[in-house]
Design an enzyme around this catalytic site. Structure first.
Site, short mmCIF file in Angstrom:
data_model
loop_
_atom_site.label_atom_id
_atom_site.label_comp_id
_atom_site.label_asym_id
_atom_site.label_seq_id
_atom_site.Cartn_x
_atom_site.Cartn_y
_atom_site.Cartn_z
N HIS A 121 1.86 6.22 -4.94
CA HIS A 121 1.01 7.40 -4.75
C HIS A 121 1.66 8.57 -5.47
CE1 HIS A 121 -0.87 10.77 -2.56
NE2 HIS A 121 -1.80 9.93 -2.14
N ASP A 198 8.20 5.48 1.35
CA ASP A 198 6.93 6.14 1.66
C ASP A 198 6.21 5.27 2.68
OD1 ASP A 198 4.32 7.01 1.80
OD2 ASP A 198 3.94 6.97 -0.37
N GLN A 201 1.25 4.43 4.53
CA GLN A 201 0.27 3.37 4.76
C GLN A 201 0.82 2.23 5.63
OE1 GLN A 201 -2.83 3.59 4.03
NE2 GLN A 201 -2.78 5.37 2.68
N LYS A 224 -3.01 9.77 9.41
CA LYS A 224 -3.42 8.39 9.12
C LYS A 224 -3.21 7.47 10.32
CE LYS A 224 -2.20 8.88 4.21
NZ LYS A 224 -3.54 8.98 3.61
N CYS A 362 -5.12 8.87 -5.98
CA CYS A 362 -3.82 9.50 -6.27
C CYS A 362 -2.83 8.49 -6.84
CB CYS A 362 -3.25 10.17 -5.01
SG CYS A 362 -4.22 11.57 -4.43
#
Length: 404
Positions: A121, A198, A201, A224, A362
């Site tokens: 991303h 990261d 997700q 999220k 993104c």
């Protein structure tokens, strides 16, 4: 778990869009919020609202207790060793920028290496790109396989003794790939580098144990995972955070301010300048309670089942191209319909009450690797069902006929 019963706890999902019951398939962008989180926010603003840490009155004390309890709740959720390792931020983007701007600037020099992947991303690409430009470091990419996955052999070849930082998504927001970050962290550490993950997700969808992963930094966003927008977390190993300098200055983060120099508070407060995101932290704690009552392993199993079903259904439609591995553990599927722009697909689906995402997500370097200017993406969460995927598949067939 019963997703139909869970769905009833999300007020926003009980509506019609363009005359059709809403099917929300955009949770990878932002999840919906259960009544438990909405009630926690309402209670805070109606009962405890005050600034934290500085006041001695009752409301200030209660707000401080709420805020610090939320930090402890997050620490338990991801199994951090110390509560001081939890820094509240605006989200994953802010957290990753903090690592790049503070830790990255302190350790990188000319010729040092930052290793990432083409699937990142922009939030986990641009900070490292800009850091390399400013320091003279070299930005290197681990190559992708034909399905978008990465091989540990390629990681071994890319990471060298010059590598100072390895950064990557635990889960790709386009391909649905789950990267082997635990094994990659071991490779990074063997070469003296730190591992930055990261977790935007991954955190909403699977059980996270930062000590087991042995990552040095881990970032994720609340919005999220059923929490409010504007709240996120940076986890960092205590010894690393203690050595880092803050990048925002002002109230809350100071210890002593003189005319020409100042000193900072201890962890975690030196990284939380200004009035913090108090209500967001309260909402995040409520969201964690909600998710853990259902069970992160249950959520993961449910999404794996939905992913398999969605790939099966969409694979049956002629003209649909699916990106990423066919076997996957997370609930998202990225695809294109031949000769139809993804934005047109999303618009037609919206007319049927189905919300998906369309664009480059993104991830423009990854789009170029896929040889696609944009894609459509349907992403699932604990409130989605196989019936939702059937609605998606039926609407795609109708869209195909419409555009033909």
């Amino acid at each position: 778990m019963n997703p139909a019963l869970i769905k009833e706890q999300f007020p926003i999902l009980n509506q019609e869009i363009n005359g059709h019951p809403l099917v929300y398939l955009d949770s990878a962008a932002s999840s919906q919020k259960p009544r438990k989180v909405l009630d926690a926010l309402k209670h805070y603003y109606e009962w405890d609202n005050a600034n934290v840490h500085r006041g001695v009155h009752t409301l200030g004390s209660r707000a401080t207790d709420d805020y610090e309890s939320a930090r402890e709740r997050v620490a338990r959720f991801i199994n951090a060793q110390h509560r001081e390792e939890i820094i509240f931020t605006r989200g994953t983007t802010t957290a990753l920028n903090l690592v790049a701007s503070s830790y990255g600037h302190s350790v990188l020099g000319e010729g040092d290496e930052i290793v990432i992947t083409p699937m990142e991303h922009h939030s986990n690409l641009i900070p490292w790109q800009q850091l390399a430009l400013k320091t003279g470091a070299v930005l290197k990419y681990i190559p992708l396989q034909s399905d978008g996955s990465i091989l540990l052999d390629d990681v071994e070849k890319t990471v060298t003794p010059k590598t100072k930082i390895v950064a990557m998504a635990y889960v790709s927001n386009v391909l649905g790939v789950v990267n082997p970050v635990k094994q990659i962290a071991e490779i990074a550490h063997r070469h003296g580098a730190v591992m930055v993950v990261d977790g935007a997700q991954s955190t909403p969808h699977m059980k996270i144990d930062v000590q087991d992963l042995d990552c040095d930094f881990y970032a994720f966003s609340g919005h999220k995972m059923c929490a409010p927008t504007g709240i996120g977390v940076l986890y960092g190993k205590k010894r690393l955070l203690e050595a880092m300098e803050p990048i925002e200055y002002g109230g809350e983060m100071i210890d002593d301010v003189g005319m020409f120099e100042s000193t900072w508070k201890e962890l975690p407060y030196k990284f939380e300048g200004g009035t913090p995101i108090i209500a967001g932290a309260v909402g995040l704690a409520a969201a964690i309670d909600f998710l853990e009552e259902i069970g992160m392993d249950e959520i993961h199993r449910h999404e794996t089942k939905l992913a398999a079903y969605s790939i099966q259904r969409l694979s049956e439609i002629d003209g649909v191209t699916i990106y990423g591995p066919r076997e996957r553990e997370v609930g998202l599927i990225t695809f294109n319909l031949d000769d139809v722009h993804p934005h047109d697909v999303a618009t037609v689906l919206d007319a049927s009450g189905i919300a998906i995402r369309a664009g480059h997500h993104c991830c423009q370097p990854l789009m170029r690797w896929l040889e696609a200017s944009a894609t459509a993406r349907a992403s699932f969460y604990l409130y989605n069902t196989e019936e939702d995927i059937d609605r998606l598949a039926d609407a795609l067939i109708q869209a195909k006929e419409y555009f033909k």
